[in-house]
Design a protein around this motif. Sequence first.
Motif, PDB file in Angstrom:
ATOM      1  N   ASN A 225       0.829  -1.206   0.000  1.00  0.00           N
ATOM      2  CA  ASN A 225       0.000   0.000   0.000  1.00  0.00           C
ATOM      3  C   ASN A 225       0.863   1.256   0.000  1.00  0.00           C
ATOM      4  O   ASN A 225       0.540   2.250  -0.659  1.00  0.00           O
ATOM      5  N   ASP A 268      -6.417  -2.294  -1.643  1.00  0.00           N
ATOM      6  CA  ASP A 268      -7.642  -1.524  -1.858  1.00  0.00           C
ATOM      7  C   ASP A 268      -7.559  -0.872  -3.240  1.00  0.00           C
ATOM      8  O   ASP A 268      -7.035   0.224  -3.402  1.00  0.00           O
ATOM      9  N   ARG A 271      -8.586   2.815  -4.242  1.00  0.00           N
ATOM     10  CA  ARG A 271      -7.747   3.966  -3.921  1.00  0.00           C
ATOM     11  C   ARG A 271      -6.540   4.074  -4.853  1.00  0.00           C
ATOM     12  O   ARG A 271      -5.757   5.012  -4.737  1.00  0.00           O
ATOM     13  N   GLY A 410     -16.807  -5.727  -1.601  1.00  0.00           N
ATOM     14  CA  GLY A 410     -16.477  -4.787  -0.536  1.00  0.00           C
ATOM     15  C   GLY A 410     -17.471  -3.656  -0.544  1.00  0.00           C
ATOM     16  O   GLY A 410     -18.362  -3.575  -1.378  1.00  0.00           O
TER      17      GLY A 410
END
Length: 431
Positions: A225, A268, A271, A410
């Motif tokens: 990330n 994720d 993002r 999600g």
Amino acid sequence: MSVLEAQHLYKIFGRRPDEVVKRLEEGADAAELREKYGVTPAVIDASFEVQQGEIFVVMGLSGSGKSTLIRMLNGLHPASSGKVLIHGEDISAMGGAQLRKTRSEHISMVFQHFALFPHRTVLQNAAYGLKIKGMRESERNEKAREALSMVGLDGWTDQRPGELSGGMQQRVGLARALAAGTDIMLMDEAFSALDPLIRRDMQDQLIELQQKLGKTIVFITHDLNEAMRIGDRIAMMRNGRIVQIGTAEQILTDPANDYVAQFIADVDRTRVLTAGSIMEPPVATLGIGNGPKAAQKLMREHQQRGLYVVSRDRTLQGYVMEEAVAANRELQTIESLVQPIDTAVSVDEQAAHLFTPSASVRLPLPVVDADNKLRGVIPRVTLLAALGQVDAHETGVRDTDDAPKPQAGGNPPSGNTANDLLTKTTAGEDQ
């Protein structure tokens, strides 16, 4: 322009490195060589270029070779084979004095565990690299104060490192690298020892400084990330080898192998991915000067129940639906039938922000540039597939009201599931 380049780098720890390199080049297995010769092939055939002003992230699990690689880039670990070029000069061919000069002028390093002198003040630590260069005290202190100000440490110049928090100590390390005035910064797991909130603050700080200063940065991390948040490009390493180089979007959407695919499984994506990275060309568009008959013919040919209308230079004007053109075939142009569109999104919009507009539009979500020119569209099934929630190529699902609905993986920002948001549309939508 390439500032730093690695050409077929190998680093072998142990005996007979030349022989081991030759065997690796011939295709020998690194694990077998480790067992046979008692050596460690830490970096194997690593090649890449880093452009001026780029943040190039090297990431991988512990033992992948990333920290060894970054130490080869400034000559701390001499290469067993291959070249490291700094502004076109091969540092592996340099003598000690020339290498030290190149480091002093071009390369600074930020370490994981701060590497501060506990008996020196914050100012003295930040100015240390300039002291080594032989700069006068008044001049180096001035540059160090400027660098400390950049990282938000005004007023802390007389403190000792032990009086600072971990995040503040890392800011001192960053200030020391900035004060050195080099154009290349090597950052080895620089934020990994920090708490998550402090770590994110430091990432923000680095991104902000990079926008102002335009340094060339090689950043080592094991956190995917973090890599995807700050990196312009990412090199994925495994067992000493670079297995893929690409942007965050390229790695997410087109992993090179199963290892990379497993590595990115929990990222994720909302993002990281943007509208521009997942859009596709529209099946057809309609010129503003066309008439209803031409519009209806185009819709039938492409099996569309509506089309976006663009001007000659591709500026988005709105959309028309099949029922409107069928009821007004006597008109000369479709101009009066064009409905305004207020759900167009920018090419840079994060995927996390696409769910609501996609759910409220009757056609595939339009993507425009800064001049409102139509760049592409995002059908709902494409959005879901990009986020890993449905494989459109395997299922062959058409994104229509009658199509089976993919299961959501999600929750988007609104709190509803992605599938719920994307299916709350009007009855006449078409993709």
